[in-house]
Write a protein that holds these residues in place. Structure first.
Motif, PDB file in Angstrom:
ATOM      1  N   THR A  35       0.325  -1.537   4.885  1.00 20.46           N
ATOM      2  CA  THR A  35      -0.671  -0.896   3.882  1.00 20.46           C
ATOM      3  C   THR A  35      -1.595  -1.911   3.006  1.00 20.46           C
ATOM      4  OG1 THR A  35       0.966  -0.268   2.254  1.00 20.46           O
ATOM      5  CG2 THR A  35       0.899   1.308   4.055  1.00 20.46           C
ATOM      6  N   ARG A  40      -6.521  -4.753   0.964  1.00 18.06           N
ATOM      7  CA  ARG A  40      -7.498  -5.937   1.109  1.00 18.06           C
ATOM      8  C   ARG A  40      -8.745  -5.874   1.939  1.00 18.06           C
ATOM      9  NH1 ARG A  40      -4.384 -10.977   1.374  1.00 18.06           N
ATOM     10  NH2 ARG A  40      -2.138 -10.563   0.726  1.00 18.06           N
ATOM     11  N   ARG A 109      -6.740   4.232  -4.427  1.00 22.52           N
ATOM     12  CA  ARG A 109      -5.288   4.602  -4.221  1.00 22.52           C
ATOM     13  C   ARG A 109      -5.495   6.105  -3.691  1.00 22.52           C
ATOM     14  NH1 ARG A 109      -2.291   0.430  -5.647  1.00 22.52           N
ATOM     15  NH2 ARG A 109      -0.568   1.684  -4.189  1.00 22.52           N
ATOM     16  N   ARG A 130       3.858  -1.211  -1.796  1.00 20.49           N
ATOM     17  CA  ARG A 130       4.209  -1.397  -3.120  1.00 20.49           C
ATOM     18  C   ARG A 130       4.688   0.101  -3.640  1.00 20.49           C
ATOM     19  NH1 ARG A 130       2.410  -5.217  -1.540  1.00 20.49           N
ATOM     20  NH2 ARG A 130       1.989  -7.344  -2.933  1.00 20.49           N
ATOM     21  N   ASP A 131       4.314   1.155  -3.111  1.00 21.62           N
ATOM     22  CA  ASP A 131       4.513   2.494  -3.427  1.00 21.62           C
ATOM     23  C   ASP A 131       4.752   3.381  -2.378  1.00 21.62           C
ATOM     24  OD1 ASP A 131       1.905   2.447  -2.109  1.00 21.62           O
ATOM     25  OD2 ASP A 131       1.106   3.861  -3.624  1.00 21.62           O
ATOM     26  N   ARG A 180      -0.228 -11.460  -9.528  1.00 23.48           N
ATOM     27  CA  ARG A 180      -0.084 -10.512  -8.732  1.00 23.48           C
ATOM     28  C   ARG A 180       1.039  -9.353  -8.896  1.00 23.48           C
ATOM     29  NH1 ARG A 180      -1.003 -11.927  -3.078  1.00 23.48           N
ATOM     30  NH2 ARG A 180      -0.739  -9.836  -2.613  1.00 23.48           N
ATOM     31  N   ASP A 184       0.531  -5.654 -10.394  1.00 23.37           N
ATOM     32  CA  ASP A 184       0.928  -4.496  -9.523  1.00 23.37           C
ATOM     33  C   ASP A 184       2.131  -3.816 -10.114  1.00 23.37           C
ATOM     34  OD1 ASP A 184      -0.814  -5.755  -7.422  1.00 23.37           O
ATOM     35  OD2 ASP A 184       0.840  -6.598  -6.378  1.00 23.37           O
ATOM     36  N   ARG A 187       0.601  -1.673 -13.842  1.00 19.82           N
ATOM     37  CA  ARG A 187      -0.720  -0.675 -13.386  1.00 19.82           C
ATOM     38  C   ARG A 187      -0.076   0.628 -13.721  1.00 19.82           C
ATOM     39  NH1 ARG A 187      -0.810  -2.005  -7.295  1.00 19.82           N
ATOM     40  NH2 ARG A 187       0.541  -0.386  -6.304  1.00 19.82           N
TER      41      ARG A 187
HETATM   42  O1   DC Z   1       1.063  -6.585   0.713  1.00 24.86           O
HETATM   43  P1   DC Z   1      -0.204  -7.383   0.431  1.00 24.86           P
HETATM   44  O2   DC Z   1       0.031  -8.693  -0.321  1.00 24.86           O
HETATM   45  O3   DC Z   1      -0.922  -7.643   1.572  1.00 24.86           O
HETATM   46  O4   DC Z   1      -1.014  -6.441  -0.780  1.00 24.86           O
HETATM   47  C1   DC Z   1      -2.526  -6.622  -1.123  1.00 24.86           C
HETATM   48  C2   DC Z   1      -2.721  -5.984  -2.562  1.00 24.86           C
HETATM   49  O5   DC Z   1      -2.495  -4.576  -2.403  1.00 24.86           O
HETATM   50  C3   DC Z   1      -1.106  -6.233  -3.287  1.00 24.86           C
HETATM   51  O6   DC Z   1      -1.446  -7.030  -4.697  1.00 24.86           O
HETATM   52  C4   DC Z   1      -0.789  -5.034  -4.265  1.00 24.86           C
HETATM   53  C5   DC Z   1      -1.678  -3.937  -3.384  1.00 24.86           C
HETATM   54  N1   DC Z   1      -0.907  -2.871  -2.489  1.00 24.86           N
HETATM   55  C6   DC Z   1      -0.538  -1.822  -3.213  1.00 24.86           C
HETATM   56  O7   DC Z   1      -0.947  -1.699  -4.181  1.00 24.86           O
HETATM   57  N2   DC Z   1       0.115  -0.661  -2.583  1.00 24.86           N
HETATM   58  C7   DC Z   1       0.354  -0.631  -1.546  1.00 24.86           C
HETATM   59  N3   DC Z   1       0.925   0.099  -0.775  1.00 24.86           N
HETATM   60  C8   DC Z   1       0.001  -2.130  -0.745  1.00 24.86           C
HETATM   61  C9   DC Z   1      -0.374  -2.857  -1.285  1.00 24.86           C
END
Ligand code: DC
Length: 223
Positions: A35, A40, A109, A130-131, A180, A184, A187
């Motif tokens: 995701t 990105r 989001r 992340r979520d 980051r 992350d 927020r």
């Molecule tokens: O997993 P990644 O490093 O490719 O993710 C890129 C950015 O996207 C990361 O800094 C946080 C965000 N992200 C997010 O907030 N929620 C997600 N489900 C996936 C990534």
């Protein structure tokens, strides 16, 4: 009964989520969904178009112009931005930072939520982000929070970037990763955190094969 199995894999930058989840998905015959690639793609669009990343309203205002898509080609995820395959370009370090910035905007989001949920409605998935366990798939069959010590994660990411020929230093990668992670997890909307019912998997002392095995075992034990 839930018709499809969904595995949520969340964790900080460089925990090996994508490589481990991708391999575990292959081993189990599930579809792997990254995701972060969606965030990105949004970050890339803003970067290309000079959108001020410090202005959530500016980011939100260009959302109608952004149509990211996940396509599976020979079982591998490709990410499209307005019909252009940007799977490689989104991996550049400056796009990592842009993705982290845009991911803090709640309108971004919200715009990406259904896209992610729909993938899990029609496939057995391992979805990393992340979520995923906290917001996207709160009813996921299995939830895993994958992590490792920051220096170890930075070293893995540094080696990856060097192998791709990206000019950087370990210190730069570690500083980026810490920034980051901080963004992350601090927020307001859907911050990175372990879901109450997620299994903690720390791969600091494990190599890649051992990490994949750990994840597969956690999944199999809970099905
Ligand atoms: O997993 P990644 O490093 O490719 O993710 C890129 C950015 O996207 C990361 O800094 C946080 C965000 N992200 C997010 O907030 N929620 C997600 N489900 C996936 C990534």
């Amino acid at each position: 009964m839930k018709p499809y199995v969904s595995v949520a894999v969340d964790g900080p930058v460089g925990a090996g989520k994508s490589s481990i989840a991708r391999t575990a998905a292959k081993m189990l015959g599930y579809i792997y969904v990254d995701t972060g690639a969606l965030y990105r793609a949004v970050g890339l669009y803003c970067h290309r178009n000079g959108v001020d990343m410090a202005q959530p309203d500016a980011i939100a205002s260009v959302l109608p112009e952004i149509h990211p898509e996940i396509r599976l080609i020979d079982g591998t995820q490709h990410i499209y931005l307005n019909k252009e395959d940007v799977s490689e370009e989104i991996r550049l370090p400056e796009i990592s930072m842009a993705a982290s910035a845009v991911s803090a905007v709640s309108a971004v989001r919200a715009a990406l939520l259904d896209l992610q949920r729909n993938m899990a409605k029609t496939n057995n998935v391992i979805m990393d982000g992340r979520d995923i366990g906290t917001v996207v798939l709160p009813d996921a069959t299995v939830k895993i929070f994958l992590t490792a010590a920051p220096e170890i994660r930075a070293k893995r990411r540094y080696d990856e970037l060097c192998a791709k020929g990206v000019q950087t230093t370990f210190e730069e990668v570690l500083a980026d990763l810490n920034t980051r992670d901080y963004n992350d997890s601090h927020r307001e909307t859907a911050p990175l955190k372990q879901a109450d019912d997620a299994v903690l998997a720390d791969t600091s002392a494990l190599d890649f094969e051992q990490s994949c095995e750990l994840i597969c075992n956690i999944i199999k034990e809970r099905l």
